[in-house]
Scaffold this motif. Sequence first.
Motif, PDB file in Angstrom:
ATOM      1  N   ASN A  50     -22.608 -74.567 -13.608  1.00 45.57           N
ATOM      2  CA  ASN A  50     -21.740 -73.645 -13.291  1.00 45.57           C
ATOM      3  C   ASN A  50     -22.165 -72.470 -12.151  1.00 45.57           C
ATOM      4  OD1 ASN A  50     -19.694 -74.551 -14.942  1.00 45.57           O
ATOM      5  ND2 ASN A  50     -20.254 -73.720 -16.643  1.00 45.57           N
ATOM      6  N   GLU A  57     -19.027 -73.046  -4.060  1.00 46.81           N
ATOM      7  CA  GLU A  57     -17.778 -72.615  -3.608  1.00 46.81           C
ATOM      8  C   GLU A  57     -17.739 -71.575  -2.570  1.00 46.81           C
ATOM      9  OE1 GLU A  57     -15.014 -72.321  -6.990  1.00 46.81           O
ATOM     10  OE2 GLU A  57     -15.847 -74.244  -7.688  1.00 46.81           O
ATOM     11  N   HIS A 125     -13.893 -83.241  -1.076  1.00 48.58           N
ATOM     12  CA  HIS A 125     -13.428 -84.386  -1.879  1.00 48.58           C
ATOM     13  C   HIS A 125     -14.557 -84.698  -2.990  1.00 48.58           C
ATOM     14  CE1 HIS A 125     -11.617 -88.087  -3.462  1.00 48.58           C
ATOM     15  NE2 HIS A 125     -12.913 -88.936  -3.091  1.00 48.58           N
ATOM     16  N   TYR A 127     -17.113 -82.983  -3.626  1.00 48.21           N
ATOM     17  CA  TYR A 127     -17.515 -81.600  -4.512  1.00 48.21           C
ATOM     18  C   TYR A 127     -16.291 -81.831  -5.746  1.00 48.21           C
ATOM     19  CZ  TYR A 127     -17.536 -77.127  -6.208  1.00 48.21           C
ATOM     20  OH  TYR A 127     -17.662 -76.063  -6.898  1.00 48.21           O
ATOM     21  N   CYS A 128     -15.126 -81.818  -5.389  1.00 54.50           N
ATOM     22  CA  CYS A 128     -14.075 -82.061  -6.397  1.00 54.50           C
ATOM     23  C   CYS A 128     -14.143 -83.017  -7.598  1.00 54.50           C
ATOM     24  CB  CYS A 128     -12.703 -81.894  -5.855  1.00 54.50           C
ATOM     25  SG  CYS A 128     -12.231 -80.279  -5.050  1.00 54.50           S
ATOM     26  N   TYR A 129     -14.580 -84.174  -7.242  1.00 55.50           N
ATOM     27  CA  TYR A 129     -14.871 -85.265  -7.932  1.00 55.50           C
ATOM     28  C   TYR A 129     -15.860 -84.853  -8.988  1.00 55.50           C
ATOM     29  CZ  TYR A 129     -15.403 -89.942  -9.742  1.00 55.50           C
ATOM     30  OH  TYR A 129     -15.844 -91.042 -10.604  1.00 55.50           O
ATOM     31  N   LYS A 131     -17.195 -82.104  -9.663  1.00 55.99           N
ATOM     32  CA  LYS A 131     -16.817 -80.779 -10.533  1.00 55.99           C
ATOM     33  C   LYS A 131     -15.907 -81.465 -11.650  1.00 55.99           C
ATOM     34  CE  LYS A 131     -15.049 -76.179 -10.371  1.00 55.99           C
ATOM     35  NZ  LYS A 131     -14.624 -75.078  -9.684  1.00 55.99           N
ATOM     36  N   ASN A 132     -14.836 -82.219 -11.545  1.00 58.68           N
ATOM     37  CA  ASN A 132     -13.977 -82.659 -12.519  1.00 58.68           C
ATOM     38  C   ASN A 132     -14.681 -83.476 -13.520  1.00 58.68           C
ATOM     39  OD1 ASN A 132     -11.839 -81.294 -11.470  1.00 58.68           O
ATOM     40  ND2 ASN A 132     -11.158 -83.122  -9.991  1.00 58.68           N
ATOM     41  N   LYS A 133     -15.657 -84.548 -12.939  1.00 60.54           N
ATOM     42  CA  LYS A 133     -16.330 -85.027 -13.926  1.00 60.54           C
ATOM     43  C   LYS A 133     -17.293 -84.422 -14.601  1.00 60.54           C
ATOM     44  CE  LYS A 133     -14.159 -88.645 -13.021  1.00 60.54           C
ATOM     45  NZ  LYS A 133     -13.008 -89.440 -14.171  1.00 60.54           N
ATOM     46  N   HIS A 135     -17.054 -81.259 -15.750  1.00 59.54           N
ATOM     47  CA  HIS A 135     -16.356 -80.330 -16.616  1.00 59.54           C
ATOM     48  C   HIS A 135     -15.821 -81.613 -17.721  1.00 59.54           C
ATOM     49  CE1 HIS A 135     -16.254 -76.426 -15.096  1.00 59.54           C
ATOM     50  NE2 HIS A 135     -15.999 -76.858 -13.942  1.00 59.54           N
ATOM     51  N   GLU A 136     -15.510 -82.294 -17.554  1.00 61.22           N
ATOM     52  CA  GLU A 136     -15.037 -83.500 -18.333  1.00 61.22           C
ATOM     53  C   GLU A 136     -16.296 -83.812 -19.357  1.00 61.22           C
ATOM     54  OE1 GLU A 136     -13.677 -88.166 -18.477  1.00 61.22           O
ATOM     55  OE2 GLU A 136     -13.249 -87.179 -16.844  1.00 61.22           O
ATOM     56  N   GLN A 139     -16.729 -80.767 -21.530  1.00 67.58           N
ATOM     57  CA  GLN A 139     -15.535 -80.691 -22.554  1.00 67.58           C
ATOM     58  C   GLN A 139     -16.046 -81.637 -23.826  1.00 67.58           C
ATOM     59  OE1 GLN A 139     -12.245 -81.317 -20.276  1.00 67.58           O
ATOM     60  NE2 GLN A 139     -11.800 -78.994 -20.225  1.00 67.58           N
TER      61      GLN A 139
END
Length: 156
Positions: A50, A57, A125, A127-129, A131-133, A135-136, A139
């Motif tokens: 994090n 960012e 692109h 970076y977003c991938y 970050k999403n993975k 975070h998944e 979780q």
Amino acid sequence: MLGWGVDRLRADMNRLLAMLFHQGVLDEQFLQLQQLEDESSPNFVSEVVNIYFHESEKLLRNLRGLLMDREFSDYKKMGTHLNQLIGSSSSIGAKRVRNVCVSFRAASEQNSRAGCLRALELLEHEYCYLKNKLHELFQMDQLRVLAAGVTYPPQH
């Protein structure tokens, strides 16, 4: 029933990690980071990642801001931001983000605005991938902890 949920979540986490390694999104540095996590610091990896996201960012905003300036010519400043992003990405095992940064830096060293714009788009692109993975993954780990009935001391 809860044990089955824990086992299933652990298996799902392992599958997600295996996929991220297979895709080259992560490298062995991420595993080394995970090995630093223990009972005294159960959220170590998510906390480090994090911090990486927060700092990255800012760097991405700075890079975009530099490239959107019509008068832009400070490719050395861009290289400095990219070197920071390369280092921090390497430290958490973000292999594909790091590799795109290296290509981006090569474009900046050639003073190629068009190459930098393409590289920035790809970097955002990737970076977003990532970050999403991640975070998944985090979780799933939180759900696994809850399913196991483990409680952590409150965060200060």
